[in-house]
Motif scaffolding. Structure first.
Motif, mmCIF file in Angstrom:
data_model
loop_
_atom_site.group_PDB
_atom_site.id
_atom_site.type_symbol
_atom_site.label_atom_id
_atom_site.label_comp_id
_atom_site.label_asym_id
_atom_site.label_seq_id
_atom_site.Cartn_x
_atom_site.Cartn_y
_atom_site.Cartn_z
ATOM 1 N N UNK A 27 -7.456 9.297 -4.995
ATOM 2 C CA UNK A 27 -6.189 9.821 -5.490
ATOM 3 C C UNK A 27 -5.807 9.055 -6.755
ATOM 4 N N UNK A 28 -4.619 9.347 -7.283
ATOM 5 C CA UNK A 28 -4.198 8.726 -8.545
ATOM 6 C C UNK A 28 -2.968 7.845 -8.366
ATOM 7 N N UNK A 29 -2.842 7.240 -7.181
ATOM 8 C CA UNK A 29 -1.703 6.351 -6.942
ATOM 9 C C UNK A 29 -1.919 4.961 -7.540
ATOM 10 N N UNK A 30 -3.130 4.643 -7.891
ATOM 11 C CA UNK A 30 -3.502 3.334 -8.427
ATOM 12 C C UNK A 30 -3.261 2.215 -7.407
ATOM 13 N N UNK A 31 -3.366 2.555 -6.155
ATOM 14 C CA UNK A 31 -3.222 1.539 -5.103
ATOM 15 C C UNK A 31 -4.603 1.094 -4.627
ATOM 16 N N UNK A 32 -4.681 -0.108 -4.099
ATOM 17 C CA UNK A 32 -5.959 -0.627 -3.633
ATOM 18 C C UNK A 32 -6.551 0.204 -2.519
ATOM 19 N N UNK A 33 -5.707 0.830 -1.707
ATOM 20 C CA UNK A 33 -6.191 1.608 -0.566
ATOM 21 C C UNK A 33 -6.936 2.875 -0.980
ATOM 22 N N UNK A 34 -6.706 3.342 -2.208
ATOM 23 C CA UNK A 34 -7.342 4.594 -2.634
ATOM 24 C C UNK A 34 -8.700 4.384 -3.300
ATOM 25 N N UNK A 35 -9.122 3.118 -3.469
ATOM 26 C CA UNK A 35 -10.379 2.829 -4.161
ATOM 27 C C UNK A 35 -11.561 3.095 -3.235
ATOM 28 N N UNK A 36 -12.483 3.946 -3.688
ATOM 29 C CA UNK A 36 -13.710 4.251 -2.942
ATOM 30 C C UNK A 36 -14.853 3.351 -3.392
ATOM 31 N N UNK A 37 -14.950 3.141 -4.709
ATOM 32 C CA UNK A 37 -15.991 2.274 -5.254
ATOM 33 C C UNK A 37 -15.419 1.516 -6.462
ATOM 34 N N UNK A 38 -15.728 0.241 -6.553
ATOM 35 C CA UNK A 38 -15.395 -0.567 -7.726
ATOM 36 C C UNK A 38 -16.704 -1.175 -8.207
#
Length: 248
Positions: free
Chosen positions: A209-220
Motif C-alpha cells: 500500500x502507500x501508507x509509508x508504514x513499516x508494516x506495509x513493506x514486502x521487500x526492502x
C-alpha cells in the motif's frame, strides 16, 4: 437788403443740413466696419462651450478604454484559473488538515522543481513523536493519508484515481520515485541498476500500500550491483538511486 439776408440764411441752413447728413453717413459706415472686425459674442460662447465639452468626451473615452482594459485583464485571469486540466483536483504545496482541508485517501505527489518532500504528522506541535511518515521524490510518489492527520508537502497533490499513469517513453524507470505496478509499470521481471552519482548503493522498496508504514513493506532491497527484481500487480515499487528496465 432783406432778400440778401434771407439768401444767406438759406445757404447756412443748407450747409448745416449737408454737414449733419455727411456725419450720419460716415458714422454709420464706421460702425459697420467696426462690427465686421469683431467676432460675434454667440460664436465665442459656442467655442467656449465646445472647448469645455471636449475634455468630458476625452475622459469618457478614456474611461471606456480603461474599462475595456480591466475587462480584458479580468477575462485573462479567468482563463488562467480555468485553464488546463480544470477537471482534475489539485492541492498545491502547503500544510493541510486531512478530513477538513483535504479528503482522506490516496494521492499522487509530484514536485514543482527538481525535488519535493513530504511529512505526515499527528499534530503541528513540532515534537519528534508526532511524525508518522516522511519522504522525498524527484518524479512522483503515492501517499495515503487518514482523517485527523496533517500533510505537509512541496509541489502538487492529485487524487490517485484522477492522476494519469507515468510511463517513461524509453521504458526506463529512474530517479527517486514510486510507481504503482499495473498502472505506471507493468508486472514482470526487471533489471535493477545502480543510478547514483558517487556509485553508492541503491535501494528498492516494494510495498502492498502507500501508507509509508513499516508494516506495509514486502521487500526492502539494497542494490549493490545489477540484479533482477520481480514486480507483481497491485504492489508499489519505490526507487532510490536505482533505475529499472526490462532485461534484454
Amino acid at each position: 437788403m432783406e432778400d440778401k439776408n434771407n439768401n444767406t440764411k438759406n445757404i447756412i441752413i443748407i450747409l448745416t443740413a449737408v454737414v449733419i447728413a455727411l456725419a450720419v453717413i460716415f458714422g454709420a459706415v464706421g460702425y459697420n466696419n467696426y462690427k465686421k472686425t469683431q467676432p460675434a459674442s454667440t460664436d465665442l460662447t459656442a467655442d467656449k462651450t465646445a472647448d469645455s465639452e471636449e475634455p468630458e468626451d476625452n475622459e469618457t473615452s478614456e474611461g471606456k478604454d480603461d474599462t475595456d482594459e480591466d475587462s480584458d485583464e479580468n477575462s485573462n485571469e479567468e482563463k488562467k484559473t480555468s485553464e488546463p486540466d480544470s477537471d482534475i483536483t489539485r492541492f498545491y504545496g502547503g500544510t493541510y488538515l486531512i478530513g477538513e482541508e483535504m479528503q482522506a485517501g490516496e494521492y499522487v505527489l509530484e514536485p514543482d522543481t527538481y525535488e519535493g518532500s513530504f511529512e505526515v504528522v499527528s499534530d503541528l506541535s513540532g515534537d519528534s513523536g508526532t511524525l508518522i511518515s516522511s519522504g522525498s521524490y524527484n518524479v512522483r510518489i503515492y501517499l495515503t493519508v487518514e482523517e485527523g492527520q496533517y500533510l505537509k508537502f512541496d509541489g502538487v497533490a492529485i487524487p490517485a484515481d484522477e492522476a494519469d499513469a507515468l510511463i517513461p517513453k524509453d521504458s526506463i524507470y529512474q530517479h527517486t520515485g514510486m510507481y504503482l505496478v499495473g498502472k505506471d509499470i507493468q508486472p514482470g521481471e526487471y533489471l535493477a541498476k545502480i543510478d547514483t552519482e558517487d556509485g553508492s548503493d541503491g535501494y528498492v522498496e516494494i510495498t502492498d500500500d502507500s501508507t509509508w508504514s513499516g508494516q506495509s513493506v514486502l521487500q526492502a532491497i539494497i542494490v549493490e550491483e545489477d540484479m533482477n527484481i520481480t514486480l507483481e500487480e497491485g504492489t508499489y515499487v519505490r526507487l532510490v538511486g536505482v533505475k529499472l528496465r526490462e532485461p534484454y
